[in-house]
Design a protein around this motif. Structure first.
Motif, PDB file in Angstrom:
ATOM      1  N   ILE A 152       0.853  -1.192   0.000  1.00  0.00           N
ATOM      2  CA  ILE A 152       0.000   0.000   0.000  1.00  0.00           C
ATOM      3  C   ILE A 152       0.887   1.240   0.000  1.00  0.00           C
ATOM      4  O   ILE A 152       1.823   1.336   0.803  1.00  0.00           O
ATOM      5  N   ASP A 153       0.586   2.167  -0.889  1.00  0.00           N
ATOM      6  CA  ASP A 153       1.307   3.438  -0.971  1.00  0.00           C
ATOM      7  C   ASP A 153       2.824   3.232  -1.091  1.00  0.00           C
ATOM      8  O   ASP A 153       3.611   3.927  -0.445  1.00  0.00           O
ATOM      9  N   THR A 186      -5.204   4.915 -11.358  1.00  0.00           N
ATOM     10  CA  THR A 186      -4.465   4.261 -10.271  1.00  0.00           C
ATOM     11  C   THR A 186      -5.328   3.104  -9.785  1.00  0.00           C
ATOM     12  O   THR A 186      -6.532   3.061 -10.071  1.00  0.00           O
ATOM     13  N   LYS A 211      -4.907   9.741  -3.741  1.00  0.00           N
ATOM     14  CA  LYS A 211      -3.869  10.789  -3.657  1.00  0.00           C
ATOM     15  C   LYS A 211      -2.943  10.693  -4.878  1.00  0.00           C
ATOM     16  O   LYS A 211      -2.620  11.698  -5.515  1.00  0.00           O
ATOM     17  N   ALA A 212      -2.548   9.487  -5.229  1.00  0.00           N
ATOM     18  CA  ALA A 212      -1.654   9.309  -6.384  1.00  0.00           C
ATOM     19  C   ALA A 212      -2.328   9.764  -7.670  1.00  0.00           C
ATOM     20  O   ALA A 212      -1.681  10.283  -8.576  1.00  0.00           O
ATOM     21  N   ALA A 233       4.638   5.633  -5.945  1.00  0.00           N
ATOM     22  CA  ALA A 233       3.889   5.102  -4.800  1.00  0.00           C
ATOM     23  C   ALA A 233       2.412   5.463  -4.923  1.00  0.00           C
ATOM     24  O   ALA A 233       2.065   6.572  -5.331  1.00  0.00           O
ATOM     25  N   GLY A 234       1.554   4.522  -4.577  1.00  0.00           N
ATOM     26  CA  GLY A 234       0.112   4.764  -4.582  1.00  0.00           C
ATOM     27  C   GLY A 234      -0.574   4.433  -5.899  1.00  0.00           C
ATOM     28  O   GLY A 234      -1.796   4.288  -5.939  1.00  0.00           O
ATOM     29  N   GLY A 273      -0.460  13.155  -7.534  1.00  0.00           N
ATOM     30  CA  GLY A 273       0.857  12.518  -7.692  1.00  0.00           C
ATOM     31  C   GLY A 273       1.527  12.805  -9.021  1.00  0.00           C
ATOM     32  O   GLY A 273       0.959  13.427  -9.921  1.00  0.00           O
ATOM     33  N   ARG A 292      -7.290   5.452  -0.302  1.00  0.00           N
ATOM     34  CA  ARG A 292      -6.788   6.820  -0.069  1.00  0.00           C
ATOM     35  C   ARG A 292      -5.467   7.044  -0.801  1.00  0.00           C
ATOM     36  O   ARG A 292      -5.244   8.082  -1.422  1.00  0.00           O
ATOM     37  N   ALA A 293      -4.586   6.053  -0.719  1.00  0.00           N
ATOM     38  CA  ALA A 293      -3.281   6.162  -1.395  1.00  0.00           C
ATOM     39  C   ALA A 293      -3.465   6.280  -2.908  1.00  0.00           C
ATOM     40  O   ALA A 293      -2.813   7.089  -3.572  1.00  0.00           O
ATOM     41  N   LYS A 342      -7.370   2.553   3.426  1.00  0.00           N
ATOM     42  CA  LYS A 342      -6.030   3.150   3.326  1.00  0.00           C
ATOM     43  C   LYS A 342      -5.486   3.036   1.891  1.00  0.00           C
ATOM     44  O   LYS A 342      -4.918   3.987   1.346  1.00  0.00           O
ATOM     45  N   ASN A 363      -1.661  -0.649  -5.713  1.00  0.00           N
ATOM     46  CA  ASN A 363      -1.795  -1.141  -4.337  1.00  0.00           C
ATOM     47  C   ASN A 363      -2.353  -2.554  -4.412  1.00  0.00           C
ATOM     48  O   ASN A 363      -3.288  -2.808  -5.180  1.00  0.00           O
TER      49      ASN A 363
END
Ligand code: TAP
Length: 517
Positions: free
Chosen positions: A41-42, A208, A85-86, A235-236, A90, A81-82, A78, A239
């Motif tokens: 994750i992330d 993503t 955000k990505a 990252a993200g 990102g 969310r990652a 989680k 996942n």
């Protein structure tokens, strides 16, 4: 842990990228195999926040390989969310499409470099025959990443002539955009390949992803996650959440920030997934579901070839194959002789350790599945089928079930309509001269994934191909899928395509921009 190992690989000309994890280290298949045992994750390998774990089993030995996190709802949240955000903030969204393509090519290259490890993992976790895993499970996965890497900078909109708002003029154009956070849920039969078919198109389109591999076969997805870091996927963007469908899968399909679900699995769970997508936030969804694909052998076929291909059509990957020929129709005039030949061919499959280079037929994927196959044969025999060969679990260590042939499967037999998803050939015969009737019977199924026909008569083959109601029709071949050709079912085999240009549509949305000047 004590055996923390930093696996470091330098990207050519791009400096060092490091991925850190606490690996499982096994000496197997003449290699030292290192792979992650935590979910991803992330950009980080990590345990479940709840601390729960489960074990994944090697079907050839029935021994546990390692324990893995059993994710909970917080873990899924989680990961989403990652991914969000990505997607929103990102590097992934800012980079050019060409750069995105470069990273996906790099990923394919790394998969190629590590293909023996990936194939070994698929073999110990899913019972895949190693030589087949190299060529198909892993080989086709690499191909599909390369194929979609090439699409990244070729995803284009249109300019469209609309009516002008006179005296002004209008320009109308379309932009093809990624959807956002995509949830991918896949089954256990081709773990890395099912991941790749979907995720390659999904990432090429710029989305993503949060992926849930099947609980019983998570290991190649985690090794893949490691390689994705080394390829420079930020990252993200990817996942991988390990755990159960009823919890992780269910949360993904219901999550308000997930905008699309790509699902491969059974029709029953597919319906649940579609319902959750509708109820939560009208998610876009594509479903690759079950099949019961008919294969018709006419008397005028190249019989030697048809025997080999019919066996391959059913027994490939121990029958754990969505397009497996679920019903084989054989013309009456050749039936008895053809069945004899099929039985002889089925007996040639060398059964054994999937890592052994001479093995052609490995263990079934997991115990619950094997038990279903035993039950399947019993039910079908009760309904009047005759066991020509196989039909029972082998008396040896491991989850072995031999290539099995059932004849005399009439239309009312349980086995005429139910998918086995195992190495069980279900044979029915038909009147040589009644093409309409065999077509009616072949189409008399709620599934529509694939179909096949063997005949030397070109015009007959085309008429039959036209009449068969299935997403893929094979003529004088079977099992010949390709990353450049769209693949997906009709009817209750689902909708939406994997592979080929059409697969991109599943992961894109079209925006229309109208300008007045
Ligand atoms: P399913 O039981 O449907 O499982 C598929 C995936 O869905 C697994 O990851 C599973 O998690 C997850 N899942 C279970 N319940 C869920 C829920 N309520 N919400 C969201 N996800 C959930 O299928 P299977 O037994 O693994 O695979 C066999 C079936 O897949 C066969 O019918 C086969 O034909 C089909 N299949 C189709 C294709 C194509 S391309 N059409 C390809 C391969 C397989 P768990 O890990 O917990 O089970």
């Amino acid at each position: 842990g004590e055996n923390i190992n930093d696996v470091i690989l330098n990207l050519r000309g791009e400096g060092g990228i490091t991925v850190t994890y606490d690996p499982v280290i096994l000496n197997v298949n003449n290699m030292e195999l290192k792979f992650p045992r935590e979910m991803f994750i992330d950009g980080k390998f990590q345990p479940s926040s709840g601390g729960k774990t489960y074990e994944t089993i090697n079907p050839a030995t029935e021994q546990p390989i390692c324990s893995l996190p059993l994710a909970n709802v917080d873990d899924v949240n989680k990961a989403v969310r990652a991914a969000k955000k990505a997607f929103e903030r990102g590097e992934w969204r800012q980079m050019s499409a060409r750069e995105r393509g470069k990273r996906l090519y790099k990923l394919a290259e790394l998969m190629e470099e590590h293909k023996e490890e990936l194939a070994t993992l698929e073999s110990i976790d899913a019972g895949a025959v190693y030589t087949l895993a190299l060529k198909t499970h892993v080989g086709m996965s690499i191909d599909v990443w390369r194929y979609f890497a090439g699409w990244c900078d070729k995803i284009q909109g249109k300019t469209i002539p609309i009516s002008n708002a006179r005296p002004n003029k209008n320009l109308c154009l379309t932009v093809r955009e990624p959807i956002g956070v995509v949830g991918l849920i896949t089954p256990w039969n081709y773990p890395l390949m099912m991941l790749s078919w979907k995720m390659a198109a999904c990432l090429a389109a710029g989305n993503t992803v949060v992926h849930k591999p099947a609980q019983v076969t998570p290991l190649t997805a985690l090794k893949f996650a490691e390689l994705s870091v080394l390829a420079g996927i930020p990252a993200g963007v990817i996942n991988i959440v390990t755990g159960s469908g009823s919890l992780v899968g269910n949360r993904l399909t219901a999550h308000p920030d997930v905008r699309k679900i790509g699902f491969t699995g059974s029709t029953e769970i597919g319906a649940t997934v579609m319902e959750a997508c509708a109820r939560s936030n009208i998610k876009k969804v594509s479903l690759e579901l079950g099949g019961k694909s008919p294969l018709i052998i006419f008397a005028d076929a190249d019989l030697e070839k048809a025997v080999k291909q019919a066996c391959g059509a059913v027994f490939f990957n121990k029958g754990e194959n969505c397009i497996a020929a679920g019903r084989v129709f054989i013309a009456k005039s050749i039936h008895d002789d053809f069945v004899k030949k099929l039985v002889a061919e089925a007996k040639l499959y060398q059964i054994g350790d999937p890592l052994d280079r001479s093995t052609a037929h490995g263990p079934q994927n997991h115990l619950a599945h094997l038990n279903k196959l035993i039950e399947y044969v019993q039910k079908s025999v009760k309904d009047g089928a005759k066991v020509e060969v196989g039909g029972a679990r082998l008396d040896r260590h491991g989850l072995f079930f031999p290539p099995t042939i059932l004849s005399n499967v009439d239309d009312e037999n349980f086995a005429a309509s139910e998918e086995s998803f195992g190495p069980i050939m279900c044979i029915s015969s038909f009147d040589d001269d009644d093409i309409e009737d065999v077509l009616r019977r072949a189409n008399d199924t709620e599934f529509g994934l694939a179909a096949g026909v063997f005949t030397k008569d070109a015009s007959k083959s085309l008429r039959v191909a036209e009449a068969l109601h299935a997403g893929t029709v094979f003529v004088n071949t079977y099992q010949k899928t390709d990353v450049a050709a769209p693949f997906g079912g009709f009817k209750q085999s689902g909708f939406g395509k994997d592979m080929g240009e059409e697969a991109l549509n599943e992961y894109l949305i079209t925006k229309t921009i109208t300008i007045e000047y």
